[in-house]
Design a protein around this motif. Sequence first.
Motif, PDB file in Angstrom:
ATOM      1  N   ALA A 125     -34.074  21.627 -27.685  1.00  0.00           N
ATOM      2  CA  ALA A 125     -34.901  20.441 -27.500  1.00  0.00           C
ATOM      3  C   ALA A 125     -36.393  20.746 -27.577  1.00  0.00           C
ATOM      4  O   ALA A 125     -37.185  19.881 -27.973  1.00  0.00           O
ATOM      5  CB  ALA A 125     -34.577  19.773 -26.163  1.00  0.00           C
ATOM      6  N   ILE A 126     -36.803  21.968 -27.214  1.00  0.00           N
ATOM      7  CA  ILE A 126     -38.230  22.302 -27.267  1.00  0.00           C
ATOM      8  C   ILE A 126     -38.525  23.390 -28.297  1.00  0.00           C
ATOM      9  O   ILE A 126     -39.621  23.956 -28.319  1.00  0.00           O
ATOM     10  CB  ILE A 126     -38.761  22.737 -25.882  1.00  0.00           C
ATOM     11  N   SER A 145     -31.653  14.748 -23.919  1.00  0.00           N
ATOM     12  CA  SER A 145     -32.569  15.889 -23.886  1.00  0.00           C
ATOM     13  C   SER A 145     -33.600  15.809 -24.995  1.00  0.00           C
ATOM     14  O   SER A 145     -34.787  16.071 -24.790  1.00  0.00           O
ATOM     15  CB  SER A 145     -31.782  17.200 -23.992  1.00  0.00           C
ATOM     16  N   TRP A 156     -37.250  23.207 -17.052  1.00  0.00           N
ATOM     17  CA  TRP A 156     -36.520  22.375 -18.007  1.00  0.00           C
ATOM     18  C   TRP A 156     -35.157  22.973 -18.315  1.00  0.00           C
ATOM     19  O   TRP A 156     -34.146  22.266 -18.375  1.00  0.00           O
ATOM     20  CB  TRP A 156     -37.350  22.220 -19.269  1.00  0.00           C
ATOM     21  N   LEU A 201     -41.878  15.727 -22.548  1.00  0.00           N
ATOM     22  CA  LEU A 201     -42.253  17.134 -22.459  1.00  0.00           C
ATOM     23  C   LEU A 201     -43.424  17.480 -23.374  1.00  0.00           C
ATOM     24  O   LEU A 201     -44.237  18.349 -23.037  1.00  0.00           O
ATOM     25  CB  LEU A 201     -41.059  18.022 -22.796  1.00  0.00           C
ATOM     26  N   SER A 208     -37.573  15.327 -24.444  1.00  0.00           N
ATOM     27  CA  SER A 208     -38.445  16.335 -25.043  1.00  0.00           C
ATOM     28  C   SER A 208     -39.513  15.687 -25.913  1.00  0.00           C
ATOM     29  O   SER A 208     -40.695  16.049 -25.850  1.00  0.00           O
ATOM     30  CB  SER A 208     -37.612  17.315 -25.874  1.00  0.00           C
TER      31      SER A 208
END
Length: 624
Positions: free
Chosen positions: A298-299, A244, A273, A252, A248
């Motif tokens: 992760a974000i 992940s 996501w 992402l 990311s």
Amino acid sequence: MSTVGVRAVQLAGFLTLWGLGGEPGVAWAGEGSGEHGLLAGISISILAATVLASLAAWLKQPLILAYIAAGVVVGPQIGFAWITNKGDIETIAEIGLILLLFMIGLELDLKKTKESGKSLIITGILQFVLCTALGLGFFLLLGFSLGGTAPVKIEILGTPVLGGPYDGYYLAACLALSSTTIVVKLLYEKFELDTLAGRLTLGVLVFQDLWAIVLLGLQPNLADPQVWVILGSFAKGAGLVAVSLLVSKYGLGYLFTRIAKRPELVLVASLGWCFLVAGSADYLDLSMEMGALIAGVAISTFPYSLDIIGKIINIRDFFITLFFVALGMVIPNPFQSPGLLGLAALVAVFLVATRFLVIVPLLYGLKNGLRISLLTAINLSQLSEFALVIATIGRKSDYQHIGPDLMTLIIFVFVMTSVASTYMIKYSQELTGWLRRGVMALGIKPLGEPREEAQEEEAKDIALLGFYRVASAFLAEIEDAKPQLRDKLVVVDFNPEVYQGLRKGGVKVVYGDISNLPTLHHANLKHAKVIISTITDDILVGTDNEKLLSQIRDLAPQAKVIVTAERPSRAMELYGAGADYVLRPNQATAVQLLPVLDLLLQGKEAAVREEEIKKLSRREEILD
């Protein structure tokens, strides 16, 4: 047994244990009626929650209690049985839990969490172990079984209890877990998630989730635990985290940069996501909630995280409301088991006592200060909804680890501690002060409290809400005339070009939609002295200057507020709404134009032109 299917029985499983899962002879309202039954059930639940929540708000009581009470009223156990088929609502409520864990991940500041390092790790590991050990001793003294092969009838403090062979183990382990749902919702509403006590609380809750996975791995083979199954779960979890974070970082980030100008796309991509990682976790026999937490973490470093939180919160609250309503539906009738009710009260008191006996000495010994230690213990003083899942599995026909009365006891304890904890967290500051004085009276001295609260980012004196042409020109004027003000300025906007340009220029900027109050709160505007909106209503999306003015007054009542209007009548409306000054770009343009006109009429056009070109040649704006 793996964690596959655990979420499906989180509430539905123990409904079945109470004869609410489609037993023969039970008529279900809405069963087989498809979407109409689902819509009717949701409608009744939301209407009941709205009525009772409004009453609770008027009485200044916690809303969570109103939602649980709504479930009691509409459910079949105690109330009017307006809803009897709760499976669909529970599925929707599960989405709320996933969104809640996703938001927790978004809120987690890994750098700040790392600063809590030793305290968090030691407390996270030992809290569960020590609370479980205390529980085993307590329940052994009460007479609960710690081993055997068949359900047993025992008498606990004069109360007949139909138990099982592993009642003591289940009670001790379940009582060591605290409720993520209740704690996070209440701390979020109090804006205390990012305090030191809040971060320690969240960290302990994450460790408790890991311990819960261990318990789920042990349950199928309680007499002969399979170590490799447990290690495999941890390995899969670590692998999911690694993948992940890599996706990311290398995928992402690019995607979010491309869509950042469209906040609605940022929201949709974020939810996609979230459910992708949650679904992957379920596929790997991990809990979907853990997957959602990983997705959020992760974000969490993206500049868009605050805007995502601001938009998801309303969606999440809808689902979480249904979760608590569904919980209220399964509360057993206390008048049918008065002896168990008294026993549950004793167990609830023991649970709260163990939190203080374990957490306070641990954190105090790790130099976190008495106040932070007490606050963390208060935050964790309730039973987890995950305990209901574990007990539900232990009650299944192929296990029969615990008896039916134990399930009733655990539900009673959950409700009691949920209600008590809601008030404890709401008034935690006052309660902490009272407990602190009591502890100090015993001769325990404070440590100087060097880490009482999280180190908030320095609050800025001036806030610009939205960054368009006027704001860009205003910043350039600051750079030319009063550059010292730049360090006192914060900008809130969702244009990624503005975000990057301001960061390069050394100006503090927060990515987010100014129409969302949570975004403004997380931008730390509550201490601002002057807050400015330079964008007119026809350009603002989802809000207007009057709504912004109202939000600012709620968030920072002491701040001086400047808003913008195009028409004199609109300016008067904003003054009437409490604006300290209303900027009128049309008027400002006219004021600038009049002296230029005089110079042109005097034949000085060359001088005017040369002066303006000279100014523009050395002027730089973000939006050029």
